[in-house]
Design a protein around this motif. Sequence first.
Motif, PDB file in Angstrom:
ATOM      1  N   GLY A  14       1.005  -1.180   0.079  1.00 44.14           N
ATOM      2  CA  GLY A  14       0.033   0.009  -0.048  1.00 44.14           C
ATOM      3  C   GLY A  14       0.708   1.361   0.091  1.00 44.14           C
ATOM      4  N   ILE A  15       1.895   1.209  -0.205  1.00 42.14           N
ATOM      5  CA  ILE A  15       2.722   2.284  -0.311  1.00 42.14           C
ATOM      6  C   ILE A  15       2.710   2.963  -1.703  1.00 42.14           C
ATOM      7  N   PRO A  16       2.148   4.330  -1.716  1.00 41.92           N
ATOM      8  CA  PRO A  16       1.981   4.902  -3.003  1.00 41.92           C
ATOM      9  C   PRO A  16       3.257   5.256  -3.785  1.00 41.92           C
ATOM     10  N   GLN A  17       3.166   5.055  -5.346  1.00 43.03           N
ATOM     11  CA  GLN A  17       4.203   5.533  -6.162  1.00 43.03           C
ATOM     12  C   GLN A  17       4.160   6.919  -6.267  1.00 43.03           C
ATOM     13  N   ALA A  18       5.634   7.405  -6.191  1.00 44.66           N
ATOM     14  CA  ALA A  18       5.670   8.815  -6.350  1.00 44.66           C
ATOM     15  C   ALA A  18       5.331   9.303  -7.875  1.00 44.66           C
ATOM     16  N   PRO A  19       4.694  10.377  -8.283  1.00 44.68           N
ATOM     17  CA  PRO A  19       4.430  10.573  -9.460  1.00 44.68           C
ATOM     18  C   PRO A  19       5.566  11.432 -10.041  1.00 44.68           C
ATOM     19  N   PHE A  20       5.872  11.441 -11.492  1.00 42.81           N
ATOM     20  CA  PHE A  20       6.868  12.012 -12.052  1.00 42.81           C
ATOM     21  C   PHE A  20       6.281  13.350 -12.547  1.00 42.81           C
ATOM     22  N   VAL A  21       7.258  14.284 -12.367  1.00 36.88           N
ATOM     23  CA  VAL A  21       6.684  15.593 -12.808  1.00 36.88           C
ATOM     24  C   VAL A  21       7.310  15.830 -14.157  1.00 36.88           C
ATOM     25  N   GLU A  22       6.382  15.810 -15.226  1.00 38.87           N
ATOM     26  CA  GLU A  22       7.095  16.072 -16.522  1.00 38.87           C
ATOM     27  C   GLU A  22       6.843  17.425 -16.677  1.00 38.87           C
ATOM     28  N   LYS A  23       5.565  18.095 -16.314  1.00 38.23           N
ATOM     29  CA  LYS A  23       5.395  19.393 -16.706  1.00 38.23           C
ATOM     30  C   LYS A  23       4.866  20.038 -15.478  1.00 38.23           C
ATOM     31  N   VAL A  24       5.740  20.981 -14.810  1.00 37.97           N
ATOM     32  CA  VAL A  24       5.399  21.583 -13.605  1.00 37.97           C
ATOM     33  C   VAL A  24       4.080  22.334 -13.532  1.00 37.97           C
ATOM     34  N   GLU A  25       3.690  22.814 -14.863  1.00 39.44           N
ATOM     35  CA  GLU A  25       2.389  23.598 -14.811  1.00 39.44           C
ATOM     36  C   GLU A  25       1.240  22.605 -14.551  1.00 39.44           C
ATOM     37  N   ASP A  26       1.438  21.177 -14.750  1.00 38.75           N
ATOM     38  CA  ASP A  26       0.538  20.393 -14.301  1.00 38.75           C
ATOM     39  C   ASP A  26       0.178  20.229 -12.830  1.00 38.75           C
ATOM     40  N   TYR A  27       1.136  20.805 -11.913  1.00 39.38           N
ATOM     41  CA  TYR A  27       1.083  20.611 -10.590  1.00 39.38           C
ATOM     42  C   TYR A  27       0.826  22.077  -9.896  1.00 39.38           C
ATOM     43  N   ILE A  28       1.449  23.165 -10.636  1.00 43.12           N
ATOM     44  CA  ILE A  28       1.313  24.523 -10.120  1.00 43.12           C
ATOM     45  C   ILE A  28       0.438  25.421 -11.361  1.00 43.12           C
ATOM     46  N   LYS A  29      -0.822  25.546 -10.972  1.00 42.80           N
ATOM     47  CA  LYS A  29      -1.869  26.185 -11.737  1.00 42.80           C
ATOM     48  C   LYS A  29      -1.487  27.898 -11.526  1.00 42.80           C
ATOM     49  N   ASP A  30      -1.275  28.047 -10.262  1.00 41.27           N
ATOM     50  CA  ASP A  30      -1.103  29.582 -10.146  1.00 41.27           C
ATOM     51  C   ASP A  30       0.199  29.668  -9.530  1.00 41.27           C
ATOM     52  N   PRO A  31       1.246  30.354  -9.856  1.00 39.89           N
ATOM     53  CA  PRO A  31       2.471  30.673  -9.070  1.00 39.89           C
ATOM     54  C   PRO A  31       2.589  30.909  -7.658  1.00 39.89           C
ATOM     55  N   ALA A  32       1.389  31.641  -7.334  1.00 44.28           N
ATOM     56  CA  ALA A  32       1.265  31.719  -5.714  1.00 44.28           C
ATOM     57  C   ALA A  32       1.374  30.423  -4.919  1.00 44.28           C
ATOM     58  N   ASP A  33       0.985  29.569  -5.716  1.00 42.84           N
ATOM     59  CA  ASP A  33       0.782  28.102  -4.785  1.00 42.84           C
ATOM     60  C   ASP A  33       2.241  27.361  -4.745  1.00 42.84           C
ATOM     61  N   PHE A  34       3.274  28.082  -5.340  1.00 44.12           N
ATOM     62  CA  PHE A  34       4.565  27.334  -5.441  1.00 44.12           C
ATOM     63  C   PHE A  34       5.024  26.956  -4.126  1.00 44.12           C
ATOM     64  N   GLU A  35       5.025  27.631  -3.111  1.00 36.93           N
ATOM     65  CA  GLU A  35       5.375  27.234  -2.067  1.00 36.93           C
ATOM     66  C   GLU A  35       4.584  26.068  -1.136  1.00 36.93           C
ATOM     67  N   LYS A  36       3.512  26.085  -1.539  1.00 41.48           N
ATOM     68  CA  LYS A  36       2.516  24.989  -0.964  1.00 41.48           C
ATOM     69  C   LYS A  36       2.983  23.783  -1.626  1.00 41.48           C
ATOM     70  N   VAL A  37       2.974  24.047  -3.020  1.00 41.00           N
ATOM     71  CA  VAL A  37       3.095  22.846  -3.690  1.00 41.00           C
ATOM     72  C   VAL A  37       4.595  22.069  -3.350  1.00 41.00           C
TER      73      VAL A  37
END
Length: 190
Positions: A14-37
């Motif tokens: 049950g250990i989750p596999q880490a996603p691979f970030v190909e495009k950062v924009e898929d994870y950070i929609k708003d640059p203000a969220d950078f620190e949270k992400v």
Amino acid sequence: MENLLNSKVKNPRGIPQAPFVEKVEDYIKDPADFEKVLSIFQERLQQYKYMEQSKMNAVRQFKIKIPEIKDTLNMVEFLNSKKDSDESIETNYELNDTLYTTAEIQPTDKVLLWLGADVMLEYPIDEAMTLLQDKLSTAQKNLEISEEDAEFLRENITTMEVNTARLYNWDVERRRNIRLAEQGTKKLSI
């Protein structure tokens, strides 16, 4: 934001596999969220490292326990081979780390097994062999599982370290572009 790292792919424990970030924009929609992400990714990385350390500790413990179980099983099997004999067995045994003594063992069909936590129980030799074989089998299986999990975690740690670096580099590039755009605007207004 909390569902950012939810993965449908998990190992058998049950250990989750880490996603691979190909495009950062898929994870950070708003640059203000950078620190949270970035914080979420760093937290998951620390979780993987903690789990890996736990699994490596388990591997070390099993690598100590398995030879002890094998030695005990070998001794019980030896006693079993001599139980119908009329001869006693003379042996040396360890009382302490540096203290040994000799003993004479009469043929017997019972053995005392140290189970840990200040518990010692008497077993018929056949039951003792079965118990020790089961314990050995379980310990070997758990060692294999712990090693497999540790390897899975190492791979995911590497993925999360790469992801974290990609996020950080994306932010550095974004800030540089903003700075260059501001400098270009200042030069045009002169």
